[in-house]
Design an enzyme around this catalytic site. Sequence first.
Site, PDB file in Angstrom:
ATOM      1  N   ASP A  83       0.847  -1.199   0.000  1.00  0.00           N
ATOM      2  CA  ASP A  83       0.000   0.000   0.000  1.00  0.00           C
ATOM      3  C   ASP A  83       0.880   1.246   0.000  1.00  0.00           C
ATOM      4  OD1 ASP A  83      -2.434  -1.379  -0.085  1.00  0.00           O
ATOM      5  OD2 ASP A  83      -2.361  -1.744   2.069  1.00  0.00           O
ATOM      6  N   LYS A 126       0.802  -7.968  -2.759  1.00  0.00           N
ATOM      7  CA  LYS A 126      -0.522  -7.523  -3.213  1.00  0.00           C
ATOM      8  C   LYS A 126      -0.406  -6.089  -3.707  1.00  0.00           C
ATOM      9  CE  LYS A 126      -4.063  -6.220  -0.322  1.00  0.00           C
ATOM     10  NZ  LYS A 126      -4.696  -4.991  -0.817  1.00  0.00           N
ATOM     11  N   ASP A 164      -5.325  -6.589  -6.462  1.00  0.00           N
ATOM     12  CA  ASP A 164      -6.532  -6.355  -5.656  1.00  0.00           C
ATOM     13  C   ASP A 164      -7.273  -5.130  -6.196  1.00  0.00           C
ATOM     14  OD1 ASP A 164      -8.367  -6.133  -3.562  1.00  0.00           O
ATOM     15  OD2 ASP A 164      -6.897  -5.351  -2.128  1.00  0.00           O
ATOM     16  N   LEU A 165      -8.000  -5.317  -7.304  1.00  0.00           N
ATOM     17  CA  LEU A 165      -8.691  -4.180  -7.923  1.00  0.00           C
ATOM     18  C   LEU A 165     -10.204  -4.226  -7.714  1.00  0.00           C
ATOM     19  CD1 LEU A 165      -6.709  -3.817 -11.286  1.00  0.00           C
ATOM     20  CD2 LEU A 165      -6.356  -2.625  -9.118  1.00  0.00           C
ATOM     21  N   LYS A 166     -10.710  -5.307  -7.147  1.00  0.00           N
ATOM     22  CA  LYS A 166     -12.134  -5.407  -6.746  1.00  0.00           C
ATOM     23  C   LYS A 166     -13.092  -4.918  -7.834  1.00  0.00           C
ATOM     24  CE  LYS A 166     -11.293  -4.888  -1.748  1.00  0.00           C
ATOM     25  NZ  LYS A 166      -9.906  -4.464  -1.657  1.00  0.00           N
ATOM     26  N   ASP A 177     -18.926  -4.467 -12.287  1.00  0.00           N
ATOM     27  CA  ASP A 177     -19.597  -3.730 -13.363  1.00  0.00           C
ATOM     28  C   ASP A 177     -20.466  -4.743 -14.108  1.00  0.00           C
ATOM     29  OD1 ASP A 177     -20.244  -1.847 -15.434  1.00  0.00           O
ATOM     30  OD2 ASP A 177     -18.326  -0.841 -15.086  1.00  0.00           O
ATOM     31  N   ILE A 178     -21.037  -4.343 -15.232  1.00  0.00           N
ATOM     32  CA  ILE A 178     -21.858  -5.308 -15.972  1.00  0.00           C
ATOM     33  C   ILE A 178     -20.947  -6.399 -16.539  1.00  0.00           C
ATOM     34  CG2 ILE A 178     -23.699  -3.662 -16.502  1.00  0.00           C
ATOM     35  CD1 ILE A 178     -22.507  -3.452 -19.334  1.00  0.00           C
ATOM     36  N   THR A 197     -15.418  -5.491   4.791  1.00  0.00           N
ATOM     37  CA  THR A 197     -15.386  -5.508   6.264  1.00  0.00           C
ATOM     38  C   THR A 197     -15.712  -4.134   6.844  1.00  0.00           C
ATOM     39  OG1 THR A 197     -12.998  -5.298   6.037  1.00  0.00           O
ATOM     40  CG2 THR A 197     -13.840  -7.455   6.665  1.00  0.00           C
ATOM     41  N   ARG A 242      -2.370  -9.372  12.635  1.00  0.00           N
ATOM     42  CA  ARG A 242      -1.451  -8.568  13.441  1.00  0.00           C
ATOM     43  C   ARG A 242      -0.594  -9.488  14.302  1.00  0.00           C
ATOM     44  NH1 ARG A 242      -2.542  -5.556  10.240  1.00  0.00           N
ATOM     45  NH2 ARG A 242      -3.401  -3.452  10.337  1.00  0.00           N
ATOM     46  N   ARG A 268       0.685  -3.129   7.053  1.00  0.00           N
ATOM     47  CA  ARG A 268       1.483  -2.277   7.945  1.00  0.00           C
ATOM     48  C   ARG A 268       2.384  -3.002   8.941  1.00  0.00           C
ATOM     49  NH1 ARG A 268      -3.813   1.158   8.891  1.00  0.00           N
ATOM     50  NH2 ARG A 268      -4.575  -0.936   8.391  1.00  0.00           N
TER      51      ARG A 268
HETATM   52  O1  C5P Z   1      -2.003  -2.769   6.802  1.00  0.00           O
HETATM   53  P1  C5P Z   1      -2.965  -3.922   6.880  1.00  0.00           P
HETATM   54  O2  C5P Z   1      -2.313  -5.207   7.340  1.00  0.00           O
HETATM   55  O3  C5P Z   1      -4.216  -3.581   7.673  1.00  0.00           O
HETATM   56  O4  C5P Z   1      -3.396  -4.148   5.370  1.00  0.00           O
HETATM   57  C1  C5P Z   1      -4.365  -5.074   4.992  1.00  0.00           C
HETATM   58  C2  C5P Z   1      -4.575  -5.025   3.505  1.00  0.00           C
HETATM   59  O5  C5P Z   1      -5.680  -5.851   3.185  1.00  0.00           O
HETATM   60  C3  C5P Z   1      -4.890  -3.630   2.961  1.00  0.00           C
HETATM   61  O6  C5P Z   1      -4.346  -3.558   1.641  1.00  0.00           O
HETATM   62  C4  C5P Z   1      -6.401  -3.624   2.921  1.00  0.00           C
HETATM   63  O7  C5P Z   1      -6.901  -2.777   1.918  1.00  0.00           O
HETATM   64  C5  C5P Z   1      -6.708  -5.082   2.588  1.00  0.00           C
HETATM   65  N1  C5P Z   1      -8.039  -5.527   3.000  1.00  0.00           N
HETATM   66  C6  C5P Z   1      -8.477  -5.500   4.322  1.00  0.00           C
HETATM   67  N2  C5P Z   1      -9.731  -5.948   4.633  1.00  0.00           N
HETATM   68  C7  C5P Z   1     -10.535  -6.403   3.679  1.00  0.00           C
HETATM   69  C8  C5P Z   1     -10.114  -6.444   2.360  1.00  0.00           C
HETATM   70  C9  C5P Z   1      -8.845  -5.995   2.053  1.00  0.00           C
HETATM   71  O8  C5P Z   1      -7.739  -5.094   5.199  1.00  0.00           O
HETATM   72  N3  C5P Z   1     -11.731  -6.860   4.016  1.00  0.00           N
END
Ligand code: C5P
Length: 236
Positions: free
Chosen positions: A10, A32, A59-61, A64-65, A120, A182, A212
């Site tokens: 990110d 990613k 990860d572009l999610k 669309d149609i 989420t 984490r 992170r």
């Molecule tokens: O920094 P962190 O470990 O929170 O990053 C988690 C990654 O997973 C980020 O790129 C976030 O956009 C992605 N993500 C998420 N929860 C989701 C879907 C994707 O944290 N439900």
Amino acid sequence: MAEDVIIALDFPDRERTMDFLTRFGEERPYVKIGMELFYAAGPGIVREIKERGHKIFLDLKLCDIPNTVKGAMRSLSSLGVDIINLHAFGAGGMMRAALEGLTLPDGTRKTKLIAVTILTSTSEDALHRELYIEKPLAETVMLYAENARAAGLDGVVCSPLEAGEVHERCGADFLTVTPGVRFSGGERGDQVRVTTPARARELGSDYIVVGRPITGAEDPVAAWRRARAEFLGGNA
Ligand code: C5P
């Protein structure tokens, strides 16, 4: 079954991304690439990182149609990434069209396709009052996962806490790619429900996505090794 740790790149631009990856020397972590970096640096950054030898989850999610998503997936298939995703909210027709778009002229498909179920960031309250979905959030997540399975997708993005039930309902081979991880004692940031890498393995996650805790660590390589050691156990 625990396959690998995916580092969420990110970063806002190419320079910071490449500086980060250079720290890994000869190692090639699974990464990613999300919207922030893709929209800033373009598809060239995906090719560049792929050519260095990294596996990539793009990860572009998409949502669309069906015809538009099929065309987008056809364009993206040339990047040769390992995993790509879309929103299950686009429903079965869109998911099947996406699979067609990813299928190469010889009938093979190199890129795995997974679905986001309910973001989420969507609360139970928002689901009912703003999206007008009456079923409980947890059940909706599972029904969307089943829709993805029925459409022929390879898996879903979900919480490690949902991985077990997803596997029960959709099969052991249906991939669970799980953020919200984490280290014990580490900072949570904005993640609410968090799981350690070891707990994610116990819960049945196939891939953990870690941002992170690795990108923000003083020694990202050591943090990545720690995440792999904890998640993969003896297989790191
Ligand atoms: O920094 P962190 O470990 O929170 O990053 C988690 C990654 O997973 C980020 O790129 C976030 O956009 C992605 N993500 C998420 N929860 C989701 C879907 C994707 O944290 N439900």
